[in-house]
Design an enzyme around this catalytic site. Structure first.
Site: not given
Length: 226
Positions: A128, A151
């Site tokens: 990401s 994350y």
């Protein structure tokens, strides 16, 4: 025939990646924790495979069930329970790293014997832009407002481990994809991209030739410079 395993393939980006690779002629094995959740991917023509990336026995059983493997797409991941500093503890961090980072290593290591038997082995890791410091720190990027630590850290680790796998496996094509801000369950479908747009990079990297790039980070717009 290209044999492809996709982890976390029962919904969202994984399901769309399966659909597009089946359309491209791949035989797709769709990894998922619960086989009961696999109706959608079975309807596409994929073979559902029980695979929990946090469970070594599950991973070993899944890989041993495959007749061959040419492409591995490490797509499975979790957002985690911590979204700032005040709700962060070591367990929240460990839970995300176990799935998003250790899970990739666990599956990749188990897949290496099959991939080494392929004439054109390919690994695609789904990371990401949230793992990219420049995107996190510069206003104007979709990633800038994100405050979650586990994350972001996990996706940064995925980018780094991709580079290191590529260096260690020079005969493979090993790359990492940034889906971009895509409408998924992760963001309550607030993303401005469709899941098709969000899988552009992963599908491109899963279908590259033997002379294609390796150790590189791609979005749907192209290569992201380190």
């Amino acid at each position: 025939m290209t044999h492809t395993l996709i982890t976390g393939a029962n919904k969202s980006l994984g399901l769309e990646t399966a659909r597009r690779l089946i359309a491209a002629g791949h035989t797709v094995y769709a990894g998922m924790r619960d086989l009961a959740s696999g109706d959608a991917v079975r309807a596409l023509g994929a073979q559902a495979v029980q695979l929990d990336v946090t469970d070594q026995a599950s991973v070993d059983a899944a890989l041993s069930s495959l007749p061959a493997l040419d492409v591995l797409v490490n797509n499975a991941g979790i957002l985690g329970s911590s979204h700032g500093v005040d709700d962060l503890d070591a367990q929240a961090m460990a839970d995300v790293l176990e799935t998003n980072v250790v899970g990739i290593v666990r599956v990749t290591q188990a897949a290496l014997p099959l991939l080494r038997a392929s004439q054109h082995p390919v690994i695609v890791n789904v990371a990401s832009g949230v793992g990219w410091p420049r995107f996190l720190s510069e206003e104007g990027h979709d990633e800038f407002p994100v405050t979650s630590i586990p994350y972001a850290a996990s996706k940064a680790a995925v980018i780094a481990l991709t580079v290191q796998y590529a260096k260690n496996l020079p005969s493979f094509r090993v790359n990492v994809a940034d889906p971009g801000y895509t409408a998924t369950d992760f963001n309550r479908h607030s993303g401005h991209q469709s899941v098709t747009e969000g899988t552009d990079a992963a599908v491109t990297l899963a279908t590259i030739g033997a002379d294609g790039p390796t150790g590189a980070f791609f979005s749907r717009q192209g290569r992201i410079d380190y």
